[in-house]
Design an enzyme around this catalytic site. Structure first.
Site, PDB file in Angstrom:
ATOM      1  N   ASP A  94     -16.376   5.024  13.273  1.00 20.70           N
ATOM      2  CA  ASP A  94     -17.737   4.807  13.761  1.00 20.70           C
ATOM      3  C   ASP A  94     -17.694   4.382  15.232  1.00 20.70           C
ATOM      4  O   ASP A  94     -16.659   4.449  15.885  1.00 20.70           O
ATOM      5  CB  ASP A  94     -18.461   3.772  12.901  1.00 20.70           C
ATOM      6  CG  ASP A  94     -17.885   2.371  13.031  1.00 20.70           C
ATOM      7  OD1 ASP A  94     -16.704   2.249  13.404  1.00 20.70           O
ATOM      8  OD2 ASP A  94     -18.619   1.398  12.767  1.00 20.70           O
ATOM      9  N   LYS A 107     -12.858  -5.576   9.832  1.00 19.57           N
ATOM     10  CA  LYS A 107     -12.399  -4.317   9.250  1.00 19.57           C
ATOM     11  C   LYS A 107     -11.796  -3.475  10.362  1.00 19.57           C
ATOM     12  O   LYS A 107     -12.114  -3.657  11.535  1.00 19.57           O
ATOM     13  CB  LYS A 107     -13.535  -3.587   8.536  1.00 19.57           C
ATOM     14  CG  LYS A 107     -14.860  -3.494   9.262  1.00 19.57           C
ATOM     15  CD  LYS A 107     -15.897  -2.886   8.336  1.00 19.57           C
ATOM     16  CE  LYS A 107     -17.297  -2.927   8.958  1.00 19.57           C
ATOM     17  NZ  LYS A 107     -17.959  -4.227   8.771  1.00 19.57           N
ATOM     18  N   HIS A 120     -22.251   1.318  13.867  1.00 20.19           N
ATOM     19  CA  HIS A 120     -22.471   2.706  13.474  1.00 20.19           C
ATOM     20  C   HIS A 120     -23.870   3.198  13.822  1.00 20.19           C
ATOM     21  O   HIS A 120     -24.229   4.322  13.475  1.00 20.19           O
ATOM     22  CB  HIS A 120     -22.235   2.850  11.969  1.00 20.19           C
ATOM     23  CG  HIS A 120     -23.079   1.903  11.161  1.00 20.19           C
ATOM     24  ND1 HIS A 120     -22.854   0.550  11.168  1.00 20.19           N
ATOM     25  CD2 HIS A 120     -24.139   2.115  10.335  1.00 20.19           C
ATOM     26  CE1 HIS A 120     -23.745  -0.045  10.378  1.00 20.19           C
ATOM     27  NE2 HIS A 120     -24.537   0.878   9.869  1.00 20.19           N
ATOM     28  N   ASP A 162     -14.460   0.189  13.645  1.00 19.10           N
ATOM     29  CA  ASP A 162     -14.045  -0.679  12.536  1.00 19.10           C
ATOM     30  C   ASP A 162     -14.236  -0.008  11.174  1.00 19.10           C
ATOM     31  O   ASP A 162     -13.695  -0.474  10.179  1.00 19.10           O
ATOM     32  CB  ASP A 162     -14.763  -2.037  12.584  1.00 19.10           C
ATOM     33  CG  ASP A 162     -16.274  -1.944  12.428  1.00 19.10           C
ATOM     34  OD1 ASP A 162     -16.816  -0.827  12.501  1.00 19.10           O
ATOM     35  OD2 ASP A 162     -16.910  -3.002  12.249  1.00 19.10           O
TER      36      ASP A 162
END
Length: 579
Positions: free
Chosen positions: A303, A403, A129, A307
């Protein structure tokens, strides 16, 4: 090993250079790999090569002849770095490298490919991010054969080797091949396979979710949605899922869906500050559209490496902690992957206790772990965990070991589809309705996170040393001014992995009140320079469900700032980001 296509010969035999180099002392991977300013990788001699060679050396002879997956989020330096890594992989005896169109692969996609192709591991080029571009951030991380981030044992070994490295191996030849079309190429003793990463990821999602109810939902006249890829790698995946599979108009649904090396000059972090375009469109920002009917029913963002996720309803923000709790609560009835039930659920320590209430109600095993997705992996591999999440906009399940932002968005669409399977047009149950119904059943965990970015590492260390000293001396005089809050415990979170017995220390300072309220401080390990101090505040209420979070949390915020002396020590008058 093999390839699914006929092999084209790029080079019959490669020539290997052993290049002398000098070590760097700062190549210690953080919670998600090695992140630095791009110019460090680009301008410091052999900086990338040293770290890649240290990864290969840490894997030893086991790496020979094995398969690695390679991809990145498309930020500046991604393509050049991939070319270097392929040449180094061939020189170090790797059997096959798996890549995709323009070397673009989301982090969850890499994790899935490692697992599905039974690869030895993977290298992901991302700073997640963080901003991208020539003057911004770049990152490298290694994932193991389970598809998850390398364990601390592996990253510690990589770091130790990086401090002693004297040479790296690379082919003299530079492979040139077409990444636009799936195919297989022979590069000396190594194969390079180009796969349709977007197609493979979409196929995995179709096995996890029942898309027919979702198609029915998105086809309703009273439903509308937008998905902001923030010019990250999520774009191609979103267009495939929402356009090709669900039949939606990608021009209307997919915002900022073309990956750019600098993320369009933006900060690809899906939160209320940086996903500004989406926040305004959803009526959650400062300027609410006059005609509410033009605000989409559902909104989400990803992002840089796809993820993470943020979920919004019409004029409604869903905290990541509530999102995790609701997905867990609805998983069995809404997601076909979990039709047999949820084995266990886990959250990072700073994440609110909303999911704890669901776990208790459904008698599901609950785990509290440090921040860092690698801590979930062991529990998943041991068969203990189905769904997990972090307050930092990360949610996922045991379909992979990372994630997965798009997975979380599809989970919400599946929930909305189930809630509306019998509703009439014009009476659609929206995101806010679902969250409020959840609060009515379980109570509400008021929650906020303050990010103080750009602190010096010295200030960060001074701040935490000061708080440790006050805990040791039982210094909590500030609470005398707040009689509603009685301290139950104050400590520094430590975690012993129930699977491998490893211990993670200094994972965050906690003040826990007798009513369950929590104040938490943590130093983030995801930045490329300096330090980010994060402060988390949580207050549970069973009955007071409609207060504004800032008002409900005001006393705890005052306690936290006064006790920690954060503004004085860091020199920060206020947070950079409030979530």
């Amino acid at each position: 090993m093999g390839c699914s296509h006929n092999r084209s010969v790029l080079v019959e035999k490669t020539n290997i250079d052993e290049v002398k180099t000098s070590p760097y002392k700062d190549q210690k991977p953080g919670t998600s790999g090695l992140r630095k300013k791009t110019k460090v990788f680009e301008e410091q001699a052999n900086y990338l090569e040293n770290f890649i060679q240290s990864i290969f050396d840490s894997l030893g002879e086991e790496l020979k002849g094995k398969t690695l997956v390679l991809g990145g989020d498309g930020r500046y330096y991604n393509k050049h770095a991939c070319s270097i890594i392929i040449r180094m992989a061939a020189a170090n005896g790797v059997g096959k490298m798996v890549v995709s169109d323009d070397f673009l692969m989301s982090t969850p996609c890499v994790s899935g490919l490692i697992r599905d192709m039974k690869a030895f591991g993977g290298i992901i080029l991302t700073a997640s991010h963080n901003p991208g571009g020539k003057t911004e951030d770049f990152g490298v991380k290694y994932n193991g054969s389970n598809g998850g981030p390398a364990t601390s044992l592996v990253t510690d070994k990589i770091f130790e080797l990086s401090k002693e490295i004297k040479k790296y191996k690379i082919t003299k030849e530079i492979p040139e091949f077409n990444t636009k079309t799936p195919g297989c190429y022979k590069f000396g003793g190594m194969d390079i396979e180009v796969v349709d990463a977007v197609g493979k990821y979409a196929a995995k999602m179709m096995k996890i979710f029942d898309f027919e109810p979702i198609k029915k939902l998105v086809g309703r006249k009273d439903f509308s949605m937008v998905y902001d890829s923030m010019h990250g790698v999520a774009g191609p995946f979103a267009r495939k899922v929402f356009g090709d599979i669900l039949g939606m108009d990608v021009k209307e649904v997919c915002m900022n869906s073309i990956p750019k090396e600098d993320f369009g000059g933006g900060h690809p972090d899906p939160n209320l500050t940086y996903a500004h375009d989406l926040v305004e469109k959803m009526g959650v920002g400062e300027h609410v559209p006059e005609d509410e009917s033009k605000i989409p029913v559902f909104g989400a963002a990803a992002d840089g490496d796809a993820d993470r996720n943020m979920v919004l309803g019409r004029k409604f923000f869903v905290t990541p902690s509530d999102s995790l709790a609701i997905i867990c609560d609805k998983a069995k009835e809404c997601i076909k992957f979990f039709k047999g039930g949820v084995k266990g659920v886990a959250r990072s320590m700073p994440t609110s206790g909303a999911v704890d209430l669901v776990a208790a109600e459904q008698k599901i095993k609950l785990f509290e772990v440090p921040t860092g997705w690698k801590y979930f992996g062991n529990l998943m591999d041991n068969g203990d965990l189905s769904i997990c999440g972090e307050e930092s906009f990360g949610t996922g399940s045991n379909h992979i070991r990372e994630k997965d932002g798009l997975w979380a968005v599809l989970a919400w669409l599946a929930i909305l589809a189930k809630e509306n399977e019998n509703t009439e047009e014009g009476k659609l149950v929206g995101v806010g309705d679902i969250v409020k119904a959840h609060w009515a059943k379980y109570g509400r965990n008021y929650y906020t996170r303050y990010d103080y970015e750009g602190c010096t590492k010295e200030a960060g260390n001074t701040l935490f040393d000061g708080m440790r000293k006050m805990i040791a001396e039982n210094d909590f005089k500030v609470l005398d001014k707040y009689p509603d809050y009685k301290l139950k415990a104050a400590d520094e979170f430590e975690y012993k992995d129930p699977v491998d017995g490893s211990v993670a220390k200094k994972q965050g300072i906690r003040l826990i009140m007798q009513d369950g309220s929590r104040i938490i401080f943590r130093l983030s390990g995801t930045g490329s320079v300096g330090a980010t101090v994060r402060m988390y505040i949580e207050q549970y209420s069973k009955d007071n469900l409609d207060a504004k979070p800032a008002e409900a949390l005001k006393p705890l915020i005052e306690i936290a700032l006064e006790w920690s002396k954060l503004p004085e020590v860091t020199g920060k008058e206020g947070p950079t980001v409030i979530t």
